[in-house]
Design a protein around this motif. Structure first.
Motif, short mmCIF file in Angstrom:
data_model
loop_
_atom_site.label_atom_id
_atom_site.label_comp_id
_atom_site.label_asym_id
_atom_site.label_seq_id
_atom_site.Cartn_x
_atom_site.Cartn_y
_atom_site.Cartn_z
N LEU A 106 30.92 62.34 13.54
CA LEU A 106 30.94 61.10 12.77
C LEU A 106 31.40 61.36 11.33
N TYR A 107 30.86 62.41 10.73
CA TYR A 107 31.24 62.74 9.35
C TYR A 107 32.71 63.16 9.29
N ALA A 108 33.15 63.95 10.27
CA ALA A 108 34.54 64.41 10.29
C ALA A 108 35.50 63.25 10.53
N SER A 109 35.03 62.19 11.20
CA SER A 109 35.88 61.03 11.47
C SER A 109 36.00 60.10 10.27
N GLY A 110 35.20 60.34 9.24
CA GLY A 110 35.33 59.55 8.03
C GLY A 110 34.13 58.70 7.67
N TYR A 111 33.10 58.71 8.50
CA TYR A 111 31.89 57.95 8.18
C TYR A 111 31.14 58.62 7.04
N SER A 112 30.61 57.83 6.14
CA SER A 112 29.77 58.38 5.07
C SER A 112 28.37 58.62 5.63
N LEU A 164 28.93 56.66 22.46
CA LEU A 164 29.94 57.55 21.90
C LEU A 164 31.32 56.90 21.93
N CYS A 165 31.64 56.20 23.01
CA CYS A 165 32.94 55.51 23.08
C CYS A 165 33.04 54.44 22.01
N ARG A 166 31.94 53.76 21.73
CA ARG A 166 31.96 52.71 20.71
C ARG A 166 32.06 53.31 19.31
N TRP A 167 31.21 54.28 19.01
CA TRP A 167 31.20 54.87 17.67
C TRP A 167 32.54 55.51 17.32
N PHE A 168 33.17 56.14 18.30
CA PHE A 168 34.40 56.87 18.02
C PHE A 168 35.65 56.12 18.47
N SER A 169 35.51 54.81 18.70
CA SER A 169 36.68 54.00 19.09
C SER A 169 37.81 54.07 18.06
N PRO A 170 37.54 54.20 16.74
CA PRO A 170 38.67 54.29 15.79
C PRO A 170 39.50 55.57 15.95
N VAL A 171 38.95 56.59 16.62
CA VAL A 171 39.69 57.86 16.73
C VAL A 171 39.95 58.25 18.18
N HIS A 172 39.95 57.27 19.09
CA HIS A 172 40.20 57.56 20.50
C HIS A 172 41.53 58.28 20.71
N LEU A 180 35.09 73.42 21.71
CA LEU A 180 35.93 72.29 22.10
C LEU A 180 36.56 71.69 20.85
N SER A 181 37.88 71.68 20.81
CA SER A 181 38.58 71.13 19.64
C SER A 181 39.75 70.24 20.03
N LYS A 182 39.92 70.01 21.31
CA LYS A 182 40.99 69.13 21.79
C LYS A 182 40.47 68.29 22.94
N GLY A 183 41.17 67.18 23.21
CA GLY A 183 40.82 66.33 24.33
C GLY A 183 40.36 64.96 23.89
N PHE A 184 39.43 64.37 24.66
CA PHE A 184 38.87 63.06 24.35
C PHE A 184 37.52 63.29 23.68
N LEU A 185 37.40 62.91 22.42
CA LEU A 185 36.25 63.28 21.60
C LEU A 185 34.91 62.87 22.23
N PRO A 186 34.72 61.62 22.71
CA PRO A 186 33.43 61.28 23.33
C PRO A 186 33.08 62.17 24.51
N LYS A 200 38.75 54.26 26.94
CA LYS A 200 39.63 54.82 25.93
C LYS A 200 40.62 53.76 25.48
N ILE A 201 40.78 53.63 24.17
CA ILE A 201 41.74 52.70 23.58
C ILE A 201 42.95 53.51 23.12
N SER A 202 44.12 53.13 23.60
CA SER A 202 45.35 53.85 23.23
C SER A 202 46.44 52.84 22.86
N SER A 203 47.52 53.36 22.28
CA SER A 203 48.60 52.49 21.80
C SER A 203 49.92 52.89 22.43
N ILE A 204 50.73 51.88 22.72
CA ILE A 204 52.13 52.05 23.08
C ILE A 204 52.91 51.08 22.21
#
Length: 731
Positions: A79-85, A145-153, A180-186, A389-393
């Motif tokens: 959470l802290y690494a994702s930008g949450y205070s 976890l999916c909800r909290w980290f939805s901004p960084v999916h 673990l440092s790669k993949g789907f964070l949740p 997972k939320i992704s963009s095209i």
């Protein structure tokens, strides 16, 4: 050639610069910006102390450059690494009901009607050939976890977060730590927090992963390897307990896990530059009711180390990441999705599920609505665990549900005991999609003083006609000792074979109407005082219609919602099947209503109402209305506080009552119940003759086996005090 004075003047600045550079170059090289790493240990709920330490770190003016966490430390660190205070993290943690998160129950309102019938009846479930290697699959923590980290999916490289991040899990095959440092964070975090025996492990990249605390609870060396020059380590893990302190199941679990990591923990402590150890010894891994106190303890520990933290201060510059992801978490803001996908289900099951959730079409959803869709998919019984997972095209956003498919075969076991009905064991063998997609074939049995067996085939909906169907074939033995119409004593034993078929239509997410036909053949023996003993066999056919609506949020301790059931039956061809003697037709009508409303965060009020009438004089004792008992859902008796099971019976019934429930703490309840009612031979007597009242006070405890309840009640029919005790499920 000798340079002139003019040339000497032009060379002087160059010579001076070169001289200064070589004089101070070593000093400048020695002032390289240090990389600051933060290691956060596991410790269950004690890991919330990390939030308080983060507040102190920020007050000291430290910019963290690398974060590595284990178990709960991985969640707070991510959470802290994702930008949450730290303040935002505290708010996220404080608004969650952690006791409810730590279970697997699908939100009851999202279950289909078949699943609601079974909800609360079973304690254990075995899918396929093997049981799950843990009590909790972790659906609700996955949702969180999916909800909290939805901004960084979309960040598949955790070193591209606002602060480079990694977390530690344990390879359960080798016992070695896995970074673990790669993949789907949740998914990575879910692996890191897979506490033994509690959460099921996670299969990831060909490995079976469990809680990182088994192998490395304080990941300092991993930060060293990642390039950290200065490491701040926060340890909230348990040290080994003395034998006097090992006094609970959580303590035993913590002690066993600590054995594995104790040697590595001491090594990791020697590698850090600043070690902060909040004093959380008085708390356990599961102290969910002490979260704010634990955060405060972490902040105090940070303040005690403030002088060391300030020495680091702002000695280093911000490191610029290749790409920064900043959180923008608003669970109510809407996202327009171009497409919805499901992975992990066969194509036929996908089609069935899309019918349940409204198809693949364009939709605008917020995070709460996404979670509701996830719960609807679980409610079909075809999925055991879901993440999204939320992704963009270029054309827009895509929402993908990642599903762990349920096994086709499933076994369930339930246990019940109460003073009135004795011990009962219920088992069922369930086959999914055996004959039709979305179908359920089940064989159920109850072993007790009143045994019953049932084969059921249920189809939620035939797509072409928009109707569902249910077929039941069963046997039931009943033993009744009751007061009929308040006066005559009736002892009744019967064996009944039955078959029924019904069609149903879903009219809302929780409402269903239907109609069908039934055939019963029975053998009965009864003693009706003062008439004496009588034995007979009988058969009859009936047609019936029904309406049901169920929005209760819990089968045992509902805090909101209602249940309504309306049934109308017409009985025909009544008589002895050994001859063709016909008896007059009969009708039966009943309406049942329960409603619960929260009065405060700890208090819930409920009301009950039940009414029914039978016309004609030919129905056997199995079809009478019975009053008495509690937690009765088998259709043979209506709950009545202070009265023993099936104590009273009659052809007409009217009952109302209320319940007030107070929550002492998680799953501990004090209850008061009061009711009044009437049974009579004639419907005209319901409003003119005497009513009886009853009430009780009870203490209830929710357990994995079902509810445990002890109550003391009385009524004004027999004026006796009744001490009741019950354990387990309702069936």
């Amino acid at each position: 050639m000798v340079p002139n004075m003019h040339s000497k003047k032009r060379l002087l600045p160059v010579i001076t610069f070169i001289s200064i550079f070589f004089t101070f170059a070593p000093t400048m090289a020695g002032a390289k910006t240090p990389v600051i790493g933060l290691a956060l240990s596991g410790g269950g709920v004690k890991g919330f102390a990390h939030i308080g330490v983060l507040k102190a770190i920020e007050k000291a003016g430290i910019k963290i450059d690398l974060v590595c966490g284990t178990s709960m430390g991985s969640i707070i660190g991510a959470l802290y690494a994702s930008g949450y205070s730290p303040e935002q993290i505290e708010n996220l943690v404080a608004e969650e009901d952690w006791a409810k998160i730590m279970n697997d129950h699908v939100f009851r309102r999202r279950l289909d009607h078949f699943e609601k019938k079974n909800d609360g009846q079973y304690s254990f479930r075995i899918q396929g050939k093997m049981t799950e290697a843990g009590l909790i699959k972790g659906q609700r923590i996955t949702d969180l976890l999916c909800r909290w980290f939805s901004p960084v999916h979309e960040c598949e490289d955790f070193f591209q977060l606002r602060i480079p991040f990694s977390c530690i899990a344990t390879d359960l095959e080798t016992g070695k730590p896995v970074k673990l440092s790669k993949g789907f964070l949740p998914e990575a975090l879910r692996a890191s927090i897979s506490y033994p025996f509690a959460f099921t492990p996670v299969k990831l990249d060909g490995k079976l992963l469990g809680d990182g605390g088994i192998a490395r609870n304080l990941p300092v060396s991993d930060l060293k390897e990642a390039g950290a020059d200065i490491i701040i380590a926060v340890n909230v893990g348990s040290s080994l307990y003395t034998k006097e302190q090992i006094n609970s199941i959580p303590r035993i679990l913590e002690q066993c896990i600590s054995f594995f990591g104790e040697q590595d923990l001491e090594k990791q402590k020697t590698l850090c530059d600043i070690l902060i150890e909040p004093d959380v010894k008085g708390y356990s891994t599961f102290s969910f009711d002490s979260i704010q106190a634990i955060i405060a303890i972490g902040e105090q520990a940070g303040k005690r180390n403030m002088s060391q933290l300030k020495k680091i201060g702002k000695k280093h510059a911000d490191i610029q990441n290749i790409k920064a992801f900043l959180p923008d978490l608003d669970r109510h803001s809407r996202i327009l999705f171009k497409e919805i996908k499901i992975s992990g289900l066969s194509q036929t099951r996908q089609n069935f599920v899309f019918d349940r959730i409204g198809g693949r079409k364009f939709r605008s959803l917020n995070l709460d609505e996404i979670q509701n869709l996830s719960q609807k998919i679980l409610g079909t019984g075809l999925a055991s665990l879901i993440s999204y997972k939320i992704s963009s095209i270029p054309e827009g956003k895509i929402l993908t549900f990642v599903v762990k498919e349920t096994e086709q075969f499933e076994s369930n076991f339930g246990l019940r005991y109460d003073v009135d009905r004795g011990t009962a064991i219920k088992t069922s063998f369930l086959m999914k999609d055996r004959f039709l997609v979305g179908g359920r074939s089940s064989i159920e049995s109850v072993i007790s003083q009143r045994p019953r067996f049932l084969f059921r085939e249920y189809v939620h909906e035939f797509k072409d006609i928009g109707l569902g169907a249910e077929l039941e074939l069963g046997y039931q033995k009943n033993q009744v000792s009751t007061n009929y119409d308040f006066t005559n004593q009736l002892k009744y034993i019967s064996s009944v074979f039955s078959g029924s078929f019904s069609l149903n239509k879903k009219v809302s997410e929780s409402g269903q109407i239907g109609f069908g036909a039934q055939k019963k053949i029975g053998f009965a023996k009864y003693r009706h005082t003062p008439a004496g003993i009588n034995e007979h066999d009988y058969e009859y056919s009936s047609v019936f219609s029904f309406f049901s609506s169920d929005t209760l949020d819990d089968p045992f301790f509902p805090s909101s919602g209602s249940l309504m059931q309306v049934n109308l039956s017409k009985f025909m061809n009544l008589g002895h099947f050994s001859n063709e003697r016909k008896i007059e037709e009969s009708n039966k009508f009943s309406v049942n209503l329960l409603s619960y409303t929260p009065l405060s965060s700890k208090t819930t009020a409920g009301i009950i109402f039940f009414a029914g009438t039978i016309t004609g004089n030919s129905l056997p004792g199995d079809e009478l209305f019975y009053l008495g008992g509690k937690r009765v859902v088998d259709g043979t008796s209506t709950n009545f506080a202070g009265l023993r099971y099936q104590k009273l019976s009659g052809k007409n019934i009217l009952q109302t009552g209320a319940e007030l429930r107070f929550t002492l703490k998680n799953d501990h309840y004090i209850l008061g119940r009061w009711n009044t009612g009437k049974l009579s031979e004639s419907s005209n007597d319901l409003f003119s003759s005497k009513y009886i009242s009853g009430g009780e006070f009870a203490y209830s405890l929710g357990t994995p086996l079902g509810a445990i309840e002890v109550s003391l009640g009385s009524n004004d029919f027999d004026h006796n005090l009744h001490l009741q005790a019950s354990l387990g499920n309702s069936f």
